[in-house]
Write an enzyme that holds these catalytic residues in place. Structure first.
Site, PDB file in Angstrom:
ATOM      1  N   ASP A 112      10.994   1.631 -12.499  1.00  0.00           N
ATOM      2  CA  ASP A 112      11.470   3.075 -12.193  1.00  0.00           C
ATOM      3  C   ASP A 112      12.480   3.094 -11.003  1.00  0.00           C
ATOM      4  O   ASP A 112      13.740   3.366 -11.087  1.00  0.00           O
ATOM      5  CB  ASP A 112      10.393   3.908 -11.865  1.00  0.00           C
ATOM      6  CG  ASP A 112       9.409   4.465 -12.939  1.00  0.00           C
ATOM      7  OD1 ASP A 112       9.474   3.663 -14.128  1.00  0.00           O
ATOM      8  OD2 ASP A 112       8.840   5.416 -12.717  1.00  0.00           O
TER       9      ASP A 112
ATOM     10  N   GLU B 215      -2.990  -0.280 -10.154  1.00  0.00           N
ATOM     11  CA  GLU B 215      -1.762  -0.164 -10.825  1.00  0.00           C
ATOM     12  C   GLU B 215      -0.578  -1.519 -10.871  1.00  0.00           C
ATOM     13  O   GLU B 215      -0.137  -2.166 -11.834  1.00  0.00           O
ATOM     14  CB  GLU B 215      -0.937   0.953 -10.159  1.00  0.00           C
ATOM     15  CG  GLU B 215       0.315   1.323 -11.018  1.00  0.00           C
ATOM     16  CD  GLU B 215       1.101   2.514 -10.685  1.00  0.00           C
ATOM     17  OE1 GLU B 215       0.661   3.203  -9.664  1.00  0.00           O
ATOM     18  OE2 GLU B 215       2.202   3.209 -11.463  1.00  0.00           O
TER      19      GLU B 215
HETATM   20  C1  DGY Z   1       6.238   8.126 -13.011  1.00  0.00           C
HETATM   21  O1  DGY Z   1       6.295   9.469 -13.015  1.00  0.00           O
HETATM   22  O2  DGY Z   1       6.235   7.744 -11.876  1.00  0.00           O
HETATM   23  C2  DGY Z   1       6.584   7.603 -14.249  1.00  0.00           C
HETATM   24  O3  DGY Z   1       6.564   6.181 -14.063  1.00  0.00           O
HETATM   25  C3  DGY Z   1       7.824   8.177 -14.905  1.00  0.00           C
HETATM   26  O4  DGY Z   1       7.751   7.585 -16.338  1.00  0.00           O
END
Ligand code: DGY
Length: 419
Positions: free
Chosen positions: A160, A386
């Site tokens: 992201d 994560e």
């Molecule tokens: C988040 O909301 O952080 C996700 O990675 C988007 O897919």
């Protein structure tokens, strides 16, 4: 009881607790729905002790496939107020099930091939759904046929807030959705999440695409964010090869996939940035490469691309001088490296798995094994979060994370295989 056995038990418990019947949430609270590539890696974890459940995971994801072939990155099977943005922001016009309007790196064919080797071939209908998804990537995200796949939103890369996206995002005005209430910060330390300015732009991009009715042609022509990603392209290239394997085993014609493979193979060199000596993303709106390597730069062998192997291994060696644990998501020598902030530094075990698989296949077995043992050490030390801090090995982001547990079961915990 050994530490490894304890972790194996813990990993199964995480999958069972994150199980919602036919799909697995990445983690309670932070990500309360079905996420595309999380779910496929979850299937790999389930396959280690419950093959029918692994197949169910994949089928449920494809139940959300759009008529265009697109498979959404989030499927909102249930309501939850613990996540933002929900269906009312995506406005896809679809509600059976509701979903986001973008996709995520297509690991399905690769995971289905692995499951087929353990169990049985997929149904013809699942195989054809994957084929339609691959066709969609080429048609919607490479309409000029350049052999490099664009993303229309940073979330589509699965990575992201990578520094690569900073410059392309900077041309976007912040959200036209007015004030929005982020929910991610209710669950995770803000130092481990994207900045507010990034979020505003993520939301602005969703709003713009929703306004044009998620029309792929308009998005390709007009999206201010349109960046070819070596990570996405490498995952798709490998998946295309695996789709050909599946198609051949099922007696299906594979000519179209072979043409797509040839196009991606010859296109991949466009990612090579000689100034950096790495495969870098390419901003298709201004023709500029990103200025640093990322963990995706090392996915070339996973895609069967071996043009710059020596430079790539030298680069990995250089990164290992800076970080105790490989592979950080972004070049650890670069000023934008941040060891805690999501995709600007932390180590992600499913990326390590893919890089290690490719390195094994090109005979760089010591590096491949180094990545596996680093991942095993991280999990042994810090459990199943994560992602991980590449300097300290500490946990980063959400806890009790599905894909970390799945990759422990499927890969990291294994004794070295005889080569
Ligand atoms: C988040 O909301 O952080 C996700 O990675 C988007 O897919």
């Amino acid at each position: 009881m050994s530490a490894a056995t304890d972790r194996t038990r813990e990993a199964k418990t995480i999958l069972l607790e994150n199980d919602r019947g036919t799909y697995t949430v990445p983690t309670e609270g932070l990500y309360p729905f079905q996420w595309n590539w999380d779910s496929l890696f979850a299937a790999l974890g389930w396959a280690q002790f419950d093959l029918p459940r692994a197949w169910a995971e994949i089928h449920s994801l494809f139940d959300a496939q759009w008529p265009s072939g697109m498979v959404p990155h989030i499927v909102f099977w249930s309501d939850s107020s613990s996540y933002f943005p929900g269906p009312e922001i995506w406005r896809t016009g679809r509600n059976a099930p509701a979903s986001s309007g973008i996709s995520q790196p297509p690991v399905a064919a690769t995971i289905v091939k692995l499951l087929s080797e353990m169990d049985h071939l997929p149904s013809l209908s699942l195989y054809r759904s994957i084929e339609r998804w691959h066709q969609w990537w080429h048609r919607a995200r490479d309409p000029e046929g350049r052999g490099i796949i664009a993303i229309s939103h940073p979330w589509e890369s699965g990575r992201d807030n990578l520094p690569d996206w900073d410059q392309p995002l900077s041309r976007i005005a912040s959200s036209s959705n007015g004030h929005h209430q982020r929910r991610d910060l209710d669950h995770v330390n803000p130092d481990m999440r994207p900045l507010q300015a990034d979020y505003d732009r993520y939301l602005a991009l969703v709003d713009q695409a929703a306004t044009v009715g998620w029309d792929d042609t308009v998005i390709a022509q007009q999206s201010p964010f349109w960046v070819a990603d070596p990570g996405l392209s490498a995952v798709l290239l490998r998946a295309e090869r695996d789709l050909i394997w599946l198609g051949t085993a099922l007696g299906e014609p594979t000519d179209a996939a072979q043409i797509r493979v040839a196009r991606l193979e010859s296109g991949f060199e466009q990612f090579w940035n000689d100034k950096v000596g790495a495969y870098c993303s390419l901003d298709l709106r201004n023709g500029q490469h990103a200025e640093a390597g990322t963990s995706a730069s090392f996915l070339a062998p996973y895609a069967g691309i071996v043009n710059h192997t020596e430079q790539l291994l030298n680069e990995l060696e250089a990164w290992s001088q800076t970080c105790e644990f490989l592979v950080p998501s972004f070049d650890p020598r670069h000023p934008h490296f941040e060891p805690l902030r999501y995709w600007r530094g932390p180590v992600w075990c499913m990326v390590n798995y893919m890089i290690s698989t490719g390195l094994n296949e090109i005979g760089a077995t010591q590096w491949a094994e180094r990545l596996r043992t680093d991942t095993a050490k991280l999990i042994t030390k810090s459990g199943m979060p994560e992602s991980f801090n590449p300097i300290t090995g500490g946990p980063v982001g959400g806890q009790d994370f599905t894909w970390t547990a799945a990759l422990w079961l499927a890969w990291a915990s294994h004794q070295p295989c005889p080569m």
